[in-house]
Write a protein that holds these residues in place. Sequence first.
Motif, PDB file in Angstrom:
ATOM      1  N   PHE A 155       0.777  -1.246   0.000  1.00  0.00           N
ATOM      2  CA  PHE A 155       0.000   0.000   0.000  1.00  0.00           C
ATOM      3  C   PHE A 155       0.803   1.287   0.000  1.00  0.00           C
ATOM      4  O   PHE A 155       0.210   2.372  -0.045  1.00  0.00           O
ATOM      5  N   ASN A 156       2.135   1.239   0.062  1.00  0.00           N
ATOM      6  CA  ASN A 156       2.874   2.507   0.049  1.00  0.00           C
ATOM      7  C   ASN A 156       2.736   3.226  -1.284  1.00  0.00           C
ATOM      8  O   ASN A 156       2.725   4.454  -1.316  1.00  0.00           O
ATOM      9  N   ARG A 157       2.642   2.464  -2.353  1.00  0.00           N
ATOM     10  CA  ARG A 157       2.472   3.105  -3.651  1.00  0.00           C
ATOM     11  C   ARG A 157       1.193   3.945  -3.662  1.00  0.00           C
ATOM     12  O   ARG A 157       1.127   5.026  -4.210  1.00  0.00           O
ATOM     13  N   CYS A 158       0.160   3.399  -3.048  1.00  0.00           N
ATOM     14  CA  CYS A 158      -1.138   4.064  -2.932  1.00  0.00           C
ATOM     15  C   CYS A 158      -1.011   5.299  -2.036  1.00  0.00           C
ATOM     16  O   CYS A 158      -1.600   6.336  -2.297  1.00  0.00           O
ATOM     17  N   GLY A 159      -0.269   5.147  -0.959  1.00  0.00           N
ATOM     18  CA  GLY A 159      -0.009   6.274  -0.074  1.00  0.00           C
ATOM     19  C   GLY A 159      -1.105   6.520   0.929  1.00  0.00           C
ATOM     20  O   GLY A 159      -2.167   5.892   0.889  1.00  0.00           O
ATOM     21  N   PRO A 160      -0.841   7.459   1.843  1.00  0.00           N
ATOM     22  CA  PRO A 160      -1.776   7.693   2.948  1.00  0.00           C
ATOM     23  C   PRO A 160      -3.061   8.412   2.532  1.00  0.00           C
ATOM     24  O   PRO A 160      -3.984   8.508   3.314  1.00  0.00           O
ATOM     25  N   LEU A 161      -3.119   8.889   1.284  1.00  0.00           N
ATOM     26  CA  LEU A 161      -4.295   9.641   0.854  1.00  0.00           C
ATOM     27  C   LEU A 161      -5.524   8.744   0.733  1.00  0.00           C
ATOM     28  O   LEU A 161      -6.628   9.134   1.104  1.00  0.00           O
TER      29      LEU A 161
END
Lengths: 279, 279
Positions: free
Chosen positions: B90-96
Amino acid sequence: MYARRMVKLTKQIDDSVLVTPGAKSNLRKRATNADDIFDDREAAEEATKENAKAIDALQDALWAERKRALLVILQGIDTSGKDGTVRAVFNRCGPLGVQVTPFGKPSDEELAHDFLWRIHMATPKKGVIGVFNRSQYEDVLVVKVRNLAPAAVVEQRYEQINAFEAHLNDTGTTVLKFMLNISRDEQRERLQARLDDAEKNWKFNAADLEDRKLWDDYQKAYEVALDRCSTAHAPWRVVPADRKWQRNAIIAATVRKALEDLAPQYPKPDWKPGDFKIE
Amino acid sequence: MYARRMVKLTKQIDDSVLVTPGAKSNLRKRATNADDIFDDREAAEEATKENAKAIDALQDALWAERKRALLVILQGIDTSGKDGTVRAVFNRCGPLGVQVTPFGKPSDEELAHDFLWRIHMATPKKGVIGVFNRSQYEDVLVVKVRNLAPAAVVEQRYEQINAFEAHLNDTGTTVLKFMLNISRDEQRERLQARLDDAEKNWKFNAADLEDRKLWDDYQKAYEVALDRCSTAHAPWRVVPADRKWQRNAIIAATVRKALEDLAPQYPKPDWKPGDFKIE
């Protein structure tokens, strides 16, 4: 070598973007690009990536230490690039250590409380980086421009916000405030792109055009907020944001510097490896 | 070509990791590595990156559509790799677009409510991917093993959890449940690394050794939870997790497939670009 370069750059950035506490922000005279600081796009993008990586490592220590928190407030008119900033600066860190809270129109429940209630609930716990997409400042921006509360009530809020941010700062949360400053022309282009580019259509909101008509009122409201709420414990930074790569470079470098100043430490174990035998 | 390869792979993964609703999970007989599916580490890591990128794009559409949500539940014994999974997938997706909630020991306030109260509060809103690091299952795992509630109360919880997850599913939240399955030997190595490696010292918690002594009890408690709570609307997947790259590849492919099945759509505009003139 790297360190000296960074110190020089962050000083140069702060000289340019910081609203000196007590001084006038002069928002209308501020540049919406940072061509005086960054001329090489590739180098700036490389620096942003490097800083995002450093932020990730520093966040890990912040979490391990679990004594302090960082709150990053992103304010700016529609299309100013708040979401894009989050992606560029915090995706490397990921959702594990970063918590993004968008503040839209308050719910009935939120309106039944004082305006800082929903804000306080969303502040990051120790070890976490919180990012606010819009914030308590909406209550002296859209609320002021659209007369959603009596002028006397809005007038009190600047000091209430300052007191609240001082409390956060005193209790272990560093507050970084960024106003993403784009020009009226740049906003036109970005809104037009949302109309013209099928992939961006879903982002278009006709209400944004109504806000655009109130451009000058918003700029004035921002100016007052910057003038009155840039404090020693939580200063405002006005980030030239017409060029996304400059905006990202400025914010990434500033966040990294703030974390380096916190210098979070991994806790020292009160045991020796030999104390334990794992069966 | 890519699509056919993916379909084949996700079928192969599901044949291997899915706990068929109504059937016994046979946890003790399940492999803790996936060497039968993945033999090429580099290719698997490449696929994980590709899938993380696709998940990011699909999440963008999920957010634009704002009609459904995805809830990813990560369960597993200490050191099984829940945090590492979040970073890889999920880091690619990011915290948004991704919101991670860790569930630790409940607070007094949480204990004063029913056990699903804090869980329900943390479920993702429409358009968001929620990730639970531990979950409602702690209330039939640690609570059962350590006798923190009467057996009769724990006994009721399996059906209560099933009903709750059915409700989430019926109201637009897809629930994916992953049990990260590591071997007792692998856990020893990972705990030992936390003792030996100065950078990992802060992760070591002597209490984890107490839980390790209860390994068999935990395995049995997991087995019951898998047997009784793998439902058609929210099946369990037991992920071989001794090799991090296999674990990441399995979960990334499964999450991507679930989002592709949801097929979130960008909303069609009910206007034409010419309807608006931006001043």
